[in-house]
Design an enzyme around this catalytic site. Structure first.
Site, PDB file in Angstrom:
ATOM      1  N   PRO A   1       0.811  -1.203   0.000  1.00 48.03           N
ATOM      2  CA  PRO A   1       0.000   0.000   0.000  1.00 48.03           C
ATOM      3  C   PRO A   1       0.855   1.269   0.000  1.00 48.03           C
ATOM      4  O   PRO A   1       2.010   1.250   0.426  1.00 48.03           O
ATOM      5  CB  PRO A   1      -0.795  -0.122   1.296  1.00 48.03           C
ATOM      6  CG  PRO A   1       0.104  -0.885   2.202  1.00 48.03           C
ATOM      7  CD  PRO A   1       0.837  -1.857   1.313  1.00 48.03           C
ATOM      8  N   GLU A   2       0.266   2.372  -0.493  1.00 48.69           N
ATOM      9  CA  GLU A   2       0.959   3.653  -0.530  1.00 48.69           C
ATOM     10  C   GLU A   2       0.364   4.574   0.538  1.00 48.69           C
ATOM     11  O   GLU A   2      -0.415   4.135   1.386  1.00 48.69           O
ATOM     12  CB  GLU A   2       0.844   4.246  -1.935  1.00 48.69           C
ATOM     13  CG  GLU A   2       1.412   3.322  -3.013  1.00 48.69           C
ATOM     14  CD  GLU A   2       1.250   3.838  -4.432  1.00 48.69           C
ATOM     15  OE1 GLU A   2       1.080   5.060  -4.617  1.00 48.69           O
ATOM     16  OE2 GLU A   2       1.278   3.019  -5.372  1.00 48.69           O
TER      17      GLU A   2
END
Length: 281
Positions: free
Chosen positions: A2-3
């Site tokens: 995830p970012e």
């Protein structure tokens, strides 16, 4: 993945789920997840009896603040946290379990097994790896257009590679770099040196607005991401460029192309994002 938007969403969810809970004990089922200390028994012993005060984010890392300790957690590709009852069956990919005194458990699962956990005394974590070399937070007020121009000034690398480098600006991964560059009309292989002040200001605005919208949508569930309550994000429904190879650009209708920049798959519109005459090498 995830970012930043996904980690921010997990942070907010965990604050709802585990803030104020006291750890009774910890079970480590996969030792390599624990990076500091290098002894899993010491890790569990240090955490026993401590209460979670709040969860913060630094870049793509979670900072779980306890009364007297800081746990730094990186989800990497597919790490997840979820709150469960102690009587619920364990997923086979559950690697770390935080048992709370109220009978609930915070479980960390990770199919790819790339996630990491580091335990620090308060005040140590920001000055030691893995957080000590992180760059500016793009959603903080200090990340102004002037500051962004200062960060990229004089850099000869490709603009996409620079934005992916966490030592300059944190939290922007492959998805949101592609989206931001498309919004700004900038080719991913352009050199910052070739970009005008107007272009850099437009890119700054694109980064901030893209990340803000993604956070508000709970992130993008392009692959397997879910938040701490098992819910998917919805921003993938708004993506204009990422993952849309050979589909028409939403702005001009030109077919979106995909190349490789800095070892990462890169989506761009050859019409909206025309390359400058001087490309970075």
């Amino acid at each position: 993945m995830p970012e930043l938007p996904e980690v921010e969403t997990v942070k907010r969810t965990l604050n709802e789920l585990v803030k104020g809970k006291q750890i009774e004990n910890v079970t480590v089922r996969l030792a390599r997840i624990i990076q500091r200390p290098d002894d899993t028994m010491a890790f569990a012993h240090m955490l026993a009896g401590h209460t979670i005060e709040k969860v913060e984010r630094r870049g793509k890392f979670l900072r779980i603040l306890l009364d007297g300790l800081v746990l730094v957690s990186h989800l990497r590709m597919e790490g997840r946290y979820g709150l469960h009852g102690s009587d619920e069956p364990l997923d086979k990919h559950t690697h770390v379990i935080f048992h709370f005194t109220d009978g609930t458990e915070l479980r960390y699962t990770d199919v790819r097994q790339f996630g990491t956990m580091h335990l620090f005394q308060p005040g140590e974590d920001l000055s030691l790896p893995p957080l000590n070399k992180l760059g500016d937070e793009p959603l903080e007020p200090s990340f102004t257009p002037e500051r962004f121009r200062e960060i990229v000034s004089g850099k000869s690398t490709k603009i996409k590679s620079l934005l992916l480098n966490q030592e300059y600006v944190v939290g922007i991964g492959n998805i949101y770099v592609d989206e931001s560059l498309h919004r700004a009309g900038i080719h991913p292989e352009d050199s910052p040196k070739a970009l005008s002040r107007e272009q850099l200001d437009k890119l700054h605005h694109a980064i901030v607005s893209t990340l803000t919208e993604a956070v508000n949508a709970g992130g993008s569930s392009v692959k397997s991401y879910v938040n701490g309550q098992g819910e998917s994000g919805t921003y993938q429904q708004q993506l204009l460029i990422y993952g849309r190879k050979d589909q028409p650009c939403a702005v001009c209708g030109t077919l979106i192309e995909k190349s490789v920049v800095g070892g990462r798959g890169t989506h761009y519109c050859p019409s909206c994002q025309r390359a400058s005459t001087v490309l970075a090498r």
